[in-house]
Scaffold this motif. Structure first.
Motif, PDB file in Angstrom:
ATOM      1  N   THR A 252      36.079  -0.814   8.306  1.00 39.62           N
ATOM      2  CA  THR A 252      36.373  -0.303   9.645  1.00 39.62           C
ATOM      3  C   THR A 252      37.750   0.346   9.742  1.00 39.62           C
ATOM      4  OG1 THR A 252      37.265  -2.438  10.342  1.00 39.62           O
ATOM      5  CG2 THR A 252      34.903  -2.036  10.720  1.00 39.62           C
ATOM      6  N   ARG A 253      38.533   0.333   8.653  1.00 41.37           N
ATOM      7  CA  ARG A 253      39.877   0.900   8.734  1.00 41.37           C
ATOM      8  C   ARG A 253      40.331   1.395   7.368  1.00 41.37           C
ATOM      9  NH1 ARG A 253      44.153   0.603  12.443  1.00 41.37           N
ATOM     10  NH2 ARG A 253      46.225   0.833  11.504  1.00 41.37           N
ATOM     11  N   LEU A 254      40.992   2.529   7.370  1.00 40.54           N
ATOM     12  CA  LEU A 254      41.640   3.071   6.181  1.00 40.54           C
ATOM     13  C   LEU A 254      43.101   3.328   6.514  1.00 40.54           C
ATOM     14  CD1 LEU A 254      39.128   5.744   4.800  1.00 40.54           C
ATOM     15  CD2 LEU A 254      39.762   3.597   3.704  1.00 40.54           C
ATOM     16  N   ASP A 255      44.003   2.926   5.605  1.00 41.19           N
ATOM     17  CA  ASP A 255      45.440   3.165   5.775  1.00 41.19           C
ATOM     18  C   ASP A 255      45.986   3.783   4.496  1.00 41.19           C
ATOM     19  OD1 ASP A 255      46.629   1.841   8.370  1.00 41.19           O
ATOM     20  OD2 ASP A 255      45.078   0.471   7.634  1.00 41.19           O
ATOM     21  N   PHE A 256      46.727   4.863   4.664  1.00 41.55           N
ATOM     22  CA  PHE A 256      47.387   5.516   3.537  1.00 41.55           C
ATOM     23  C   PHE A 256      48.862   5.661   3.899  1.00 41.55           C
ATOM     24  CE2 PHE A 256      43.026   7.073   3.723  1.00 41.55           C
ATOM     25  CZ  PHE A 256      42.560   6.773   2.449  1.00 41.55           C
ATOM     26  N   ASP A 257      49.713   4.921   3.197  1.00 37.65           N
ATOM     27  CA  ASP A 257      51.138   4.914   3.530  1.00 37.65           C
ATOM     28  C   ASP A 257      51.901   6.056   2.888  1.00 37.65           C
ATOM     29  OD1 ASP A 257      50.868   2.628   5.061  1.00 37.65           O
ATOM     30  OD2 ASP A 257      51.158   1.302   3.335  1.00 37.65           O
ATOM     31  N   SER A 258      51.387   6.567   1.794  1.00 42.05           N
ATOM     32  CA  SER A 258      52.108   7.633   1.102  1.00 42.05           C
ATOM     33  C   SER A 258      51.101   8.483   0.336  1.00 42.05           C
ATOM     34  CB  SER A 258      53.149   7.050   0.132  1.00 42.05           C
ATOM     35  OG  SER A 258      53.815   8.083  -0.566  1.00 42.05           O
TER      36      SER A 258
ATOM     37  N   GLY B 250      29.687   4.771  18.230  1.00 43.61           N
ATOM     38  CA  GLY B 250      29.963   6.206  18.220  1.00 43.61           C
ATOM     39  C   GLY B 250      31.400   6.565  18.475  1.00 43.61           C
ATOM     40  N   ARG B 251      32.313   5.608  18.335  1.00 46.39           N
ATOM     41  CA  ARG B 251      33.717   5.869  18.612  1.00 46.39           C
ATOM     42  C   ARG B 251      34.560   5.625  17.365  1.00 46.39           C
ATOM     43  NH1 ARG B 251      35.800   2.079  22.019  1.00 46.39           N
ATOM     44  NH2 ARG B 251      34.148   0.668  21.323  1.00 46.39           N
ATOM     45  N   ALA B 252      35.571   6.489  17.200  1.00 41.36           N
ATOM     46  CA  ALA B 252      36.504   6.333  16.085  1.00 41.36           C
ATOM     47  C   ALA B 252      37.817   7.014  16.471  1.00 41.36           C
ATOM     48  CB  ALA B 252      35.939   6.942  14.807  1.00 41.36           C
ATOM     49  N   GLN B 253      38.867   6.672  15.741  1.00 39.88           N
ATOM     50  CA  GLN B 253      40.156   7.293  16.016  1.00 39.88           C
ATOM     51  C   GLN B 253      40.970   7.325  14.728  1.00 39.88           C
ATOM     52  OE1 GLN B 253      41.753   4.736  19.065  1.00 39.88           O
ATOM     53  NE2 GLN B 253      42.538   3.229  17.619  1.00 39.88           N
ATOM     54  N   GLY B 254      41.960   8.201  14.705  1.00 36.64           N
ATOM     55  CA  GLY B 254      42.793   8.293  13.519  1.00 36.64           C
ATOM     56  C   GLY B 254      44.033   9.120  13.786  1.00 36.64           C
TER      57      GLY B 254
ATOM     58  N   GLN C 121      27.597   4.725  11.620  1.00 33.77           N
ATOM     59  CA  GLN C 121      28.897   5.355  11.409  1.00 33.77           C
ATOM     60  C   GLN C 121      29.643   4.570  10.349  1.00 33.77           C
ATOM     61  OE1 GLN C 121      30.215   4.528  15.683  1.00 33.77           O
ATOM     62  NE2 GLN C 121      32.168   4.269  14.590  1.00 33.77           N
ATOM     63  N   MET C 122      30.305   5.302   9.448  1.00 34.48           N
ATOM     64  CA  MET C 122      30.960   4.692   8.302  1.00 34.48           C
ATOM     65  C   MET C 122      32.210   5.491   7.956  1.00 34.48           C
ATOM     66  SD  MET C 122      27.509   4.192   5.968  1.00 34.48           S
ATOM     67  CE  MET C 122      28.236   3.033   4.823  1.00 34.48           C
ATOM     68  N   LEU C 123      33.140   4.826   7.313  1.00 36.80           N
ATOM     69  CA  LEU C 123      34.276   5.513   6.728  1.00 36.80           C
ATOM     70  C   LEU C 123      33.935   5.894   5.295  1.00 36.80           C
ATOM     71  CD1 LEU C 123      37.196   3.226   7.973  1.00 36.80           C
ATOM     72  CD2 LEU C 123      36.317   5.315   9.023  1.00 36.80           C
ATOM     73  N   TRP C 124      34.635   6.891   4.770  1.00 36.18           N
ATOM     74  CA  TRP C 124      34.408   7.297   3.386  1.00 36.18           C
ATOM     75  C   TRP C 124      35.734   7.711   2.750  1.00 36.18           C
ATOM     76  CZ3 TRP C 124      35.675  12.336   2.124  1.00 36.18           C
ATOM     77  CH2 TRP C 124      35.809  13.240   3.192  1.00 36.18           C
TER      78      TRP C 124
ATOM     79  N   GLU D 124      40.310   4.464  12.015  1.00 39.32           N
ATOM     80  CA  GLU D 124      39.647   3.242  12.457  1.00 39.32           C
ATOM     81  C   GLU D 124      38.284   3.584  13.043  1.00 39.32           C
ATOM     82  OE1 GLU D 124      40.357  -0.564  15.477  1.00 39.32           O
ATOM     83  OE2 GLU D 124      41.737   1.144  15.478  1.00 39.32           O
ATOM     84  N   SER D 125      37.256   2.914  12.557  1.00 34.32           N
ATOM     85  CA  SER D 125      35.907   3.038  13.098  1.00 34.32           C
ATOM     86  C   SER D 125      35.684   1.889  14.069  1.00 34.32           C
ATOM     87  CB  SER D 125      34.867   2.986  11.980  1.00 34.32           C
ATOM     88  OG  SER D 125      33.561   3.008  12.512  1.00 34.32           O
ATOM     89  N   MET D 126      35.432   2.223  15.338  1.00 37.85           N
ATOM     90  CA  MET D 126      35.361   1.194  16.382  1.00 37.85           C
ATOM     91  C   MET D 126      33.939   0.890  16.817  1.00 37.85           C
ATOM     92  SD  MET D 126      38.654   2.396  18.665  1.00 37.85           S
ATOM     93  CE  MET D 126      38.002   4.032  18.904  1.00 37.85           C
TER      94      MET D 126
END
Length: 713
Positions: free
Chosen positions: A198-204, A159-163, A185-188, A154-156
């Motif tokens: 702002t968010r990436l989810d990978f379940d499997s 300058g803050r992010a978490q995962g 700031q960006m996700l890739w 998650e990009s918040m």
């Protein structure tokens, strides 16, 4: 190869950080996987594709190599992520690592217990960037990669992010703050930016569908501009990772200096527990480095267990218990007793949760039992800790687990038949019974203690009475000679089985190569026949592997401590140095380095027997800061002896103990109780150039010794 790394660590810290090339086994360096002979290089230069977190230290083929959350400073496009750049001007200190990439970016890293702080100084660039790759894991070797099972990022903003990434069943969370004003700031994903996401989810995630993913901070940089990346880690979620970051970094916008200073102070506090006087510069450097390596592992993640909800210690990277139980765990009990107690508490909790004391334990779901290596090793540390009376442990409950654990894995066959193959497990289990009997007896359960002690006599079933050596069997990383001189609980009986003092000493002399031709060391990719020929020499492995690391002290039990002095003196002189390759073999999580510390001090712990053996020290005077006071080892007649890296071409003659006093009273024995050492005191050793009769008639205790009254008669 010692298989250590120069990255930033804190004493027993949860987090480490180092330049990442993908090489075996720490992710740093040049070499591909090897367990025998000279390693082959993967690269022709020291290089890195970024900087990763969590590394092994000194292990071999451990099958889990971490290197999670790679941070890469770049002035190239994202498509170049994964490219490696040469490293220049490397600097490594306790708690700090720095190097300059070919791109001109100066990279510095420091760590706290649960945080890492990176500082990057950029050249002028219109498109500078810091890229975090959360898909990274393991090594760039065949079967070396670790693939995340699930992940969320998650990009918040600001300058803050978490995962969180789940690696081998463990949810590793990271909370990130990047001090880069004006940068985007960006996700890739798959090296493509996700604009506005702002968010990436990978379940499997599987090997077949894995594509790299992470977060990126990008902007223009003026020459000399510094970007700071602060990272808090947790095994209990991103919220706790953020709390860890705030607690250790203090909410400061420039935390690098603060964290580095705190970690350096922690190292200084630990180093001050062992002080020596005398010695050449090289010898003192090797001792300091050995003490440093001995205090990196295990990793303690207090209040972080992902497998049970309770607070309290959680220890992982207890990866080479079959080595560290002999040397490192006793060292922790002496100079870091609180952490030694935490380790035992954590091992008991693992046993509660998973059904057995682990032989090895990594940051992964389920205790990796390493069942080939050994059995019943935690029992030694528990027996010693109970005898010292300092660990705040529910001992009645611990005894239940100790007894139950003796019946698991190979233990069931030992219980039923009194012998088990691989035959070394017979020795392990017999010794485990002895250690457990000591605890049971101290707790007042005499019937249980008697039964356990009787079964501990099964050690004799492992030996061939004709040869006086272990029986033919399978052996892990050695042969039967390498395991035949372990310091058992009944060395008197062991020596009698070998034919008495003279015969036992003869076998030891043959094992250590007295009068033999030099051994030819194997080269690159040694064939099976070459390795078998080496094992057929039936020689001491010389500390390039540790199954026989305590064997030099077996001479003590046969009345020849002078032989111990000769062998240990040779090892300290020739087998350790100050540069790359300065260790004779895998450091195995600090087990080998702890051996060096003890050997240099003139002491050797006999794990599980509440005992120290005394030998010639390498320094004129040494002071150990023990739990109840300073223990001083001082000498008269000491002579400075250089080591191989000092440029000597022949071995300086050893010194031998002529007489000894403990706290001013004559000491005629070659051993001390652990209580004598831990309570503090003064051991004075008078040294001389010739062997003496000191200690030859007052040997360390054995199970089959006659009772004191009978011995007096």
């Amino acid at each position: 190869m010692g298989n250590t790394h120069p990255g930033a660590t804190a004493p027993f810290g949860m987090v480490s950080a180092c330049a990442y090339s993908g090489a075996y086994p720490t992710g740093y360096g040049l070499y591909t996987k090897n367990t025998e002979g000279v390693p082959e290089a993967m690269f022709d230069r020291i290089q890195a594709s970024g900087f990763t977190h969590f590394q092994q230290s000194g292990t071999g083929a451990i099958r889990k190599y971490y290197n999670y959350v790679r941070v890469t400073p770049m002035v190239q496009p994202l498509d170049d992520l994964g490219q490696s750049w040469a490293l220049h001007d490397e600097t490594a200190e306790a708690g700090y690592y720095a190097a300059t990439l070919d791109t001109g970016i100066r990279s510095e890293i420091t760590v706290g217990d649960k945080v890492a702080v990176h500082r990057y100084t950029f050249p002028a660039s219109s498109s500078a960037r810091v890229v975090l790759d959360l898909s990274c894991g393991g090594l760039a070797t065949e079967l070396g990669r670790t693939v995340p099972l699930r992940a969320q990022i998650e990009s918040m903003g600001h300058g803050r992010a978490q995962g969180t990434i789940v690696m081998e069943g463990v949810p590793l969370s990271v909370y990130v703050e990047v001090d880069s004003p004006g940068w985007r700031q960006m996700l890739w994903y798959d090296r493509r930016l996700i604009d506005g996401g702002t968010r990436l989810d990978f379940d499997s995630i599987r090997h077949t569908n894995l594509r790299p993913f992470g977060m990126l901070f990008r902007g223009s940089a003026r020459a000399g501009q510094t970007i700071e990346v602060r990272m808090g880690f947790s095994l209990r979620g991103t919220e706790q990772a953020g709390e860890n970051l705030r607690r250790e970094c203090g909410g400061e916008s420039s935390a690098f200096t603060t964290v580095r200073a705190k970690t350096r102070a922690k190292w200084r506090e630990h180093f001050d527990k062992v002080r020596v006087e005398g010695g050449t510069t090289a010898r003192r450097t090797v001792l300091g480095t050995s003490l440093y390596h001995a205090l990196i592992k295990p990793c303690f993640a207090d209040d972080e267990s992902p497998f049970w909800p309770n607070s309290g210690p959680y220890a992982f990277d207890v990866c080479t218990m079959w080595d560290i139980y002999k040397t490192q765990v006793p060292l922790l009990a002496a100079i870091a007793p609180d952490r030694a107690a935490d380790l035992l508490e954590s091992l008991i909790r693992v046993c509660e949760e998973e059904g057995n004391f682990p032989i090895g334990y990594r940051m992964a779901r389920g205790a990796d039992r390493f069942f080939r290596q050994a059995s019943a090793l935690a029992h030694t540390a528990l027996a010693d800790a109970h005898a010292l009376g300092r660990a705040p442990i529910d001992w009645a409950w611990a005894l239940v687990h100790m007894v139950d654990d003796l019946r698991r894995m190979y233990g069931e066959d030992f219980y039923e038949h009194g012998v088990v193959h691989p035959i070394t497990h017979t020795l392990d289990l017999a010794y485990g019974y002895h250690c457990t009997a000591r605890v049971a007896r101290a707790l007042g359960d005499r019937r249980l203690a008697a039964d356990l002690e009787e079964r501990s006599r099964g050690w004799i079933n492992a030996f061939d009475p004709v040869t006086g050596l272990l029986r033919d069997s399978e052996y892990y990383e050695g042969g039967k000679w390498n395991y035949s001189f372990r310091l058992l609980h009944d060395m008197r009986g062991r020596i009698d089985l070998a034919g008495g003092d003279t015969a036992f000493i003869g076998k030891l002399d043959r094992f250590f190569g007295y009068g033999a031709e030099p051994v030819k060391q194997p080269g690159r990719r040694p064939p099976t026949a070459e390795m078998q020929a080496g094992y057929a020499l039936k020689r001491f492995e010389g500390l390039n592997n540790e199954p026989d690391m305590e064997a030099p002290w077996a001479y003590h039990y046969a009345g020849r401590p002078d032989r111990t002095a000769q062998v240990v003196h040779s090892a300290l002189t020739w087998q350790f140095g100050t540069g790359p390759g300065g260790l004779p073999g895998n450091d195995d999580s600090g087990g080998l380095s702890s051996w060096y510390v003890w050997a240099s001090l003139g002491l050797f712990p006999v794990a599980g027997q509440h005992l120290f053996l005394v030998n010639t020290p390498a320094f004129e005077r040494a002071t150990l800061e023990m739990p109840d006071g300073e223990f001083v080892i001082e000498t008269s007649g000491h002579r400075e002896t250089p080591i191989g890296v000092d440029g000597i071409d022949r071995e300086p003659p050893p010194l031998f103990v002529q007489s000894a006093t403990l706290n001013g009273k004559p000491l005629h024995a070659t051993h001390l109780s652990a209580a004598d050492v831990h309570r503090g005191g003064r051991l004075h050793l008078r040294l001389g150039p010739e062997p003496s009769s000191w200690g030859s008639g007052n040997r360390p205790p054995s199970l089959s010794d006659p009772p004191p009254q009978e011995a007096e008669r």
